[in-house]
Design a protein around this motif. Structure first.
Motif, PDB file in Angstrom:
ATOM      1  N   ILE A 116       0.832  -1.208   0.000  1.00  0.00           N
ATOM      2  CA  ILE A 116       0.000   0.000   0.000  1.00  0.00           C
ATOM      3  C   ILE A 116       0.864   1.255   0.000  1.00  0.00           C
ATOM      4  N   ARG A 117       1.954   1.228   0.733  1.00  0.00           N
ATOM      5  CA  ARG A 117       2.863   2.383   0.753  1.00  0.00           C
ATOM      6  C   ARG A 117       3.405   2.658  -0.647  1.00  0.00           C
ATOM      7  N   ALA A 118       3.794   1.585  -1.344  1.00  0.00           N
ATOM      8  CA  ALA A 118       4.300   1.758  -2.705  1.00  0.00           C
ATOM      9  C   ALA A 118       3.203   2.284  -3.628  1.00  0.00           C
ATOM     10  N   GLY A 119       1.971   1.812  -3.411  1.00  0.00           N
ATOM     11  CA  GLY A 119       0.851   2.282  -4.224  1.00  0.00           C
ATOM     12  C   GLY A 119       0.567   3.755  -4.010  1.00  0.00           C
ATOM     13  N   ILE A 120       0.628   4.192  -2.763  1.00  0.00           N
ATOM     14  CA  ILE A 120       0.397   5.606  -2.453  1.00  0.00           C
ATOM     15  C   ILE A 120       1.482   6.478  -3.084  1.00  0.00           C
ATOM     16  N   GLN A 121       2.713   6.004  -2.980  1.00  0.00           N
ATOM     17  CA  GLN A 121       3.832   6.786  -3.514  1.00  0.00           C
ATOM     18  C   GLN A 121       3.829   6.839  -5.041  1.00  0.00           C
ATOM     19  N   SER A 122       3.115   5.904  -5.673  1.00  0.00           N
ATOM     20  CA  SER A 122       3.070   5.886  -7.140  1.00  0.00           C
ATOM     21  C   SER A 122       2.129   6.954  -7.706  1.00  0.00           C
ATOM     22  N   ILE A 123       1.273   7.501  -6.855  1.00  0.00           N
ATOM     23  CA  ILE A 123       0.349   8.546  -7.308  1.00  0.00           C
ATOM     24  C   ILE A 123       1.087   9.883  -7.402  1.00  0.00           C
ATOM     25  N   SER A 124       0.853  10.584  -8.473  1.00  0.00           N
ATOM     26  CA  SER A 124       1.538  11.857  -8.708  1.00  0.00           C
ATOM     27  C   SER A 124       1.307  12.844  -7.563  1.00  0.00           C
ATOM     28  N   LYS A 125       2.391  13.486  -7.136  1.00  0.00           N
ATOM     29  CA  LYS A 125       2.277  14.480  -6.072  1.00  0.00           C
ATOM     30  C   LYS A 125       1.463  15.699  -6.515  1.00  0.00           C
ATOM     31  N   GLY A 126       1.352  15.865  -7.829  1.00  0.00           N
ATOM     32  CA  GLY A 126       0.562  16.977  -8.340  1.00  0.00           C
ATOM     33  C   GLY A 126      -0.896  16.876  -7.943  1.00  0.00           C
ATOM     34  N   GLN A 127      -1.397  15.638  -7.792  1.00  0.00           N
ATOM     35  CA  GLN A 127      -2.794  15.459  -7.390  1.00  0.00           C
ATOM     36  C   GLN A 127      -3.005  15.901  -5.942  1.00  0.00           C
ATOM     37  N   THR A 128      -1.997  15.647  -5.117  1.00  0.00           N
ATOM     38  CA  THR A 128      -2.078  16.107  -3.732  1.00  0.00           C
ATOM     39  C   THR A 128      -2.088  17.634  -3.681  1.00  0.00           C
ATOM     40  N   SER A 129      -1.210  18.236  -4.463  1.00  0.00           N
ATOM     41  CA  SER A 129      -1.130  19.700  -4.494  1.00  0.00           C
ATOM     42  C   SER A 129      -2.431  20.301  -5.004  1.00  0.00           C
ATOM     43  N   ALA A 130      -3.012  19.691  -6.048  1.00  0.00           N
ATOM     44  CA  ALA A 130      -4.265  20.206  -6.605  1.00  0.00           C
ATOM     45  C   ALA A 130      -5.408  20.096  -5.598  1.00  0.00           C
ATOM     46  N   SER A 131      -5.450  18.970  -4.859  1.00  0.00           N
ATOM     47  CA  SER A 131      -6.509  18.768  -3.864  1.00  0.00           C
ATOM     48  C   SER A 131      -6.392  19.773  -2.729  1.00  0.00           C
ATOM     49  N   LEU A 132      -5.170  20.012  -2.290  1.00  0.00           N
ATOM     50  CA  LEU A 132      -4.963  20.993  -1.220  1.00  0.00           C
ATOM     51  C   LEU A 132      -5.317  22.400  -1.693  1.00  0.00           C
ATOM     52  N   ALA A 133      -5.041  22.650  -2.973  1.00  0.00           N
ATOM     53  CA  ALA A 133      -5.368  23.968  -3.522  1.00  0.00           C
ATOM     54  C   ALA A 133      -6.869  24.190  -3.600  1.00  0.00           C
ATOM     55  N   LEU A 134      -7.633  23.080  -3.705  1.00  0.00           N
ATOM     56  CA  LEU A 134      -9.093  23.174  -3.751  1.00  0.00           C
ATOM     57  C   LEU A 134      -9.714  23.314  -2.363  1.00  0.00           C
ATOM     58  N   GLY A 135      -8.879  23.297  -1.341  1.00  0.00           N
ATOM     59  CA  GLY A 135      -9.386  23.487   0.013  1.00  0.00           C
ATOM     60  C   GLY A 135      -9.543  22.212   0.818  1.00  0.00           C
ATOM     61  N   MET A 136      -9.136  21.077   0.267  1.00  0.00           N
ATOM     62  CA  MET A 136      -9.222  19.818   1.006  1.00  0.00           C
ATOM     63  C   MET A 136      -8.125  19.761   2.066  1.00  0.00           C
ATOM     64  N   THR A 137      -8.409  19.050   3.155  1.00  0.00           N
ATOM     65  CA  THR A 137      -7.373  18.801   4.151  1.00  0.00           C
ATOM     66  C   THR A 137      -6.499  17.643   3.672  1.00  0.00           C
ATOM     67  N   LYS A 138      -5.379  17.418   4.352  1.00  0.00           N
ATOM     68  CA  LYS A 138      -4.503  16.303   3.971  1.00  0.00           C
ATOM     69  C   LYS A 138      -5.211  14.958   4.125  1.00  0.00           C
ATOM     70  N   MET A 139      -6.013  14.840   5.184  1.00  0.00           N
ATOM     71  CA  MET A 139      -6.736  13.584   5.408  1.00  0.00           C
ATOM     72  C   MET A 139      -7.789  13.364   4.332  1.00  0.00           C
ATOM     73  N   GLN A 140      -8.514  14.408   3.964  1.00  0.00           N
ATOM     74  CA  GLN A 140      -9.513  14.294   2.892  1.00  0.00           C
ATOM     75  C   GLN A 140      -8.849  13.945   1.565  1.00  0.00           C
ATOM     76  N   THR A 141      -7.705  14.548   1.314  1.00  0.00           N
ATOM     77  CA  THR A 141      -6.973  14.259   0.082  1.00  0.00           C
ATOM     78  C   THR A 141      -6.562  12.795   0.027  1.00  0.00           C
ATOM     79  N   MET A 142      -6.052  12.300   1.145  1.00  0.00           N
ATOM     80  CA  MET A 142      -5.628  10.900   1.193  1.00  0.00           C
ATOM     81  C   MET A 142      -6.817   9.957   1.030  1.00  0.00           C
ATOM     82  N   ARG A 143      -7.917  10.274   1.726  1.00  0.00           N
ATOM     83  CA  ARG A 143      -9.077   9.371   1.733  1.00  0.00           C
ATOM     84  C   ARG A 143      -9.874   9.421   0.435  1.00  0.00           C
ATOM     85  N   LEU A 144     -10.016  10.610  -0.159  1.00  0.00           N
ATOM     86  CA  LEU A 144     -10.912  10.767  -1.309  1.00  0.00           C
ATOM     87  C   LEU A 144     -10.191  10.764  -2.657  1.00  0.00           C
ATOM     88  N   VAL A 145      -8.911  11.086  -2.651  1.00  0.00           N
ATOM     89  CA  VAL A 145      -8.197  11.220  -3.927  1.00  0.00           C
ATOM     90  C   VAL A 145      -7.107  10.166  -4.096  1.00  0.00           C
TER      91      VAL A 145
END
Length: 225
Positions: A116-145
């Motif tokens: 699972i750790r490898a799977g999470i790390q395989s997701i582009s960091k840009g998606q995390t940045s985009a989610s945070l820019a939309l106002g999501m928290t880190k937990m919401q980003t992890m859970r929903l995106v």
């Protein structure tokens, strides 16, 4: 030439099915709990807090460095007192089965955590940045995106580890638990057809594992496409 005697197979089928049900229970519960706890461990390992990351790494590396048979025996000695004294479960409960489920769940979680750790790390960091820019928290980003995409890509690997887990359940013989393999072996010893019953059990394990492997290959193709 050895004269095979398969006459014990059909009359013993009800007992073999009961043993297979126990094997299935251990496998399914261990997969579910292992993935859930493994997900938590994976997120802990990726934590920016060093103490949390270190504890998760210690857990994973410890369980990955110990033979499964030893883990089963340790938990068989520890779990009964914990279950009966702390949780107050009836002494009539089959502690061997609970011990096996706990041991397999915690042991497999270490392997699922790395997948699972490898799977999470395989997701582009840009998606995390985009989610945070939309106002999501880190937990919401992890859970929903992040996690939904990661799990979609990880399904074949998670199922492959599940197949390994199913095969490893035969090790519960050290607890004298009447799973499918031990049931077949006991019937063979009783009827003087141990070789035949062990071969039959091996064939069942092969058929189930092979069918699951075909499913994994199919899902891999779906994931790639």
């Amino acid at each position: 030439m050895y004269d095979f005697d398969w006459s014990s197979v059909m009359p013993s089928m009800p007992f073999l099915v009961q043993g297979l049900i126990i094997t299935a229970k251990i496998t399914l519960i261990s997969i579910v709990v292992g993935i859930l706890w493994g997900t938590v461990l994976a997120m802990m390992r990726l934590s920016s807090v060093k103490a949390i990351s270190w504890l998760a790494a210690l857990y994973v590396n410890t369980f990955r460095s110990i033979p499964l048979v030893m883990v089963l025996l340790w938990f068989y000695l520890i779990v009964p007192n914990l279950v009966q004294n702390v949780l107050g479960i009836s002494p009539k409960t089959d502690i061997r089965l609970i011990s096996a489920m706990v041991a397999f769940s915690l042991f497999e979680a270490a392997y699922y955590a790395e997948i699972i750790r490898a799977g999470i790390q395989s997701i582009s960091k840009g998606q995390t940045s985009a989610s945070l820019a939309l106002g999501m928290t880190k937990m919401q980003t992890m859970r929903l995106v992040i996690l939904p995409q990661a799990f979609r890509a990880m399904i074949p690997l998670l199922l492959t580890q599940g197949i390994v887990l199913f095969q490893d359940t035969s090790l519960v013989y050290v607890l004298s638990l009447t799973d499918f393999f031990r049931t077949a072996s006991n019937i063979g010893k009783r009827d003087g057809t141990e070789l035949e019953m062990v071969l039959f059990a091996g064939a069942v394990y092969f058929i189930i594992s092979f069918a699951a492997s075909m499913l994994v290959n199919y899902l891999k193709k779906r994931t790639v496409s």
